[in-house]
Write an enzyme that holds these catalytic residues in place. Sequence first.
Site, short mmCIF file in Angstrom:
data_model
loop_
_atom_site.label_atom_id
_atom_site.label_comp_id
_atom_site.label_asym_id
_atom_site.label_seq_id
_atom_site.Cartn_x
_atom_site.Cartn_y
_atom_site.Cartn_z
N PHE A 104 0.96 -1.34 -0.65
CA PHE A 104 0.16 0.20 -0.34
C PHE A 104 0.83 1.08 0.33
O PHE A 104 1.64 1.70 0.51
CB PHE A 104 -1.25 -0.41 0.86
CG PHE A 104 -1.72 0.90 1.07
CD1 PHE A 104 -3.75 1.80 0.33
CD2 PHE A 104 -1.43 2.29 2.06
CE1 PHE A 104 -4.00 1.97 0.34
CE2 PHE A 104 -1.78 3.73 1.86
CZ PHE A 104 -3.64 3.24 0.78
N ASP A 148 9.14 2.45 2.00
CA ASP A 148 8.22 3.68 2.02
C ASP A 148 8.02 2.89 3.74
O ASP A 148 7.74 2.18 4.00
CB ASP A 148 7.09 2.68 1.32
CG ASP A 148 5.74 3.93 1.78
OD1 ASP A 148 5.73 3.67 3.16
OD2 ASP A 148 4.77 3.57 1.49
N LYS A 154 2.63 9.47 8.77
CA LYS A 154 2.31 9.12 10.15
C LYS A 154 2.52 9.89 11.34
O LYS A 154 1.98 11.01 11.64
CB LYS A 154 2.34 7.58 9.99
CG LYS A 154 0.78 7.00 8.33
CD LYS A 154 0.68 5.86 9.06
CE LYS A 154 -0.93 5.81 7.76
NZ LYS A 154 -0.50 5.08 6.69
C1 LIG Z 1 -0.76 5.54 5.42
C2 LIG Z 1 -0.08 5.30 3.88
C3 LIG Z 1 0.66 5.49 3.28
C4 LIG Z 1 0.12 6.92 2.48
O1 LIG Z 1 0.20 7.96 4.02
P1 LIG Z 1 -1.56 8.91 3.32
O2 LIG Z 1 -0.05 10.24 4.38
O3 LIG Z 1 -2.62 8.53 3.91
O4 LIG Z 1 -1.72 9.60 2.06
C5 LIG Z 1 1.25 5.21 2.13
N1 LIG Z 1 2.10 4.54 2.48
C6 LIG Z 1 2.14 3.53 3.67
C7 LIG Z 1 2.77 2.42 3.79
C8 LIG Z 1 1.09 3.68 4.35
O5 LIG Z 1 0.87 2.82 5.45
#
Ligand SMILES: *Cc1c(COP(=O)(O)O)cnc(C)c1O
Length: 412
Positions: A153, A240, A269
């Site tokens: 994701f 990521d 986050k």
């Molecule tokens: C939450 C998340 C995103 C997206 O972040 P947003 O602030 O919602 O755009 C991307 N990559 C990972 C691994 C995530 O957990």
Amino acid sequence: MAGMTEHAGGSGGRLGLRDIVGLDERYYANAFGPRTPICFTEGRGMHLWDTEGRRYLDFFGGVAVNAVGHCHEKVVAAIAAQASRLMHVSNHYYIEGQALLAERLCAITSMGRAFIGNSGAEANEAAFKLARMYWHKKGRPERNEIISLRGSFHGRTMSTLAATGQDAFHAPFKSLIRGYHYCPINDADAFGSMASSNPNVAAAIVEPVQGEGGVHPLEDGYLKKVRGICDEAGILLIFDEIQTGMGRTGRMLGHEHYGVKPDVVTLAKALGGGFPIGAMCATEEAATGFGPGDHGTTYGGGPLACAAALAVIDVIVGEGLVANSAAMGSYLIAELNRALAGSPGVTAIRGLGLMVGIELAERDSSDVVASMLKRGYVVGKAGSRVTRLLPPLIVTRREIDGLVGALAEELG
Ligand SMILES: *Cc1c(COP(=O)(O)O)cnc(C)c1O
């Protein structure tokens, strides 16, 4: 649960739950999945209170956002002080907090340069643009494709959706952005053949622990092989760390468990502790992809967000929250194993630090969320079969004991 009906001294909100739900259903874009009919109005530390004055222990932390707990006084004070001094100026000018935060981020990630945006998806967008610009500047504009992992994701914007390796997320948009390829997780051979058979790959992106995909830590040794393959093919490796970063896994960054360094790392986050912010950090070499005018943002790296993130980092470091995440994460996984291993309702317990997934044999994860709320615990889900725990990094043994007891009654 004890204390469930106590509250913080007023619900804090103006409207009752029914009025809020009514307005939302009439006016808000119908884009989210079904929402839980609860509205939180106050938070402090590990606790949340709702409109009805009910108190909850938060084991989801706003999806890994509230790392230092709700409304930490140092973060609140930093935001309040900055808000009363200067909230926003354009990026046409130098910004003190932005410069200071870039220095902190580069130190934390061992990277050369940082770019600050407002969210995780924006951080990943910046990473993809950087990778493509990097090859463009090297005279290889055809190197513009991206490898990601199945079950990953990476966000909800068009290119981060394209990178998200789950058909359900991007089926309606698939034809719009090309050049994204999905590789099975923990299969270095598959990664190697994908990388070597396609000369147009600019970058690969992986989560050290897949979060939304069901809490799947990458296997030991896999990332080392991926790093080697990327080095050989000249592919930029992006980690990521939007969910795994800032202490979540028991190290400041998730990839520290694997002894492998990326070319680019993205954070969001927990970084703002609740204030919207995201960052893309790159090695000095990868960062040459961006030159003047190549990228921009109106709000990103503004004074308020940077003040919040600097305060969050101070709290994470100053209160030893990375070490607490490691210790409490081990304790949580051990206690879950003790209480739930062998129970017919649970097929697996996995995680790293305070990022934990409980795989359910039959029950729907939404049902577990709802039942745990009745017991006074906020837990999350990842898909329909995994209960996900992402508590603030300040969590204590006593709170974990309470949660595990409640989960044992619910799932045991
Ligand atoms: C939450 C998340 C995103 C997206 O972040 P947003 O602030 O919602 O755009 C991307 N990559 C990972 C691994 C995530 O957990």
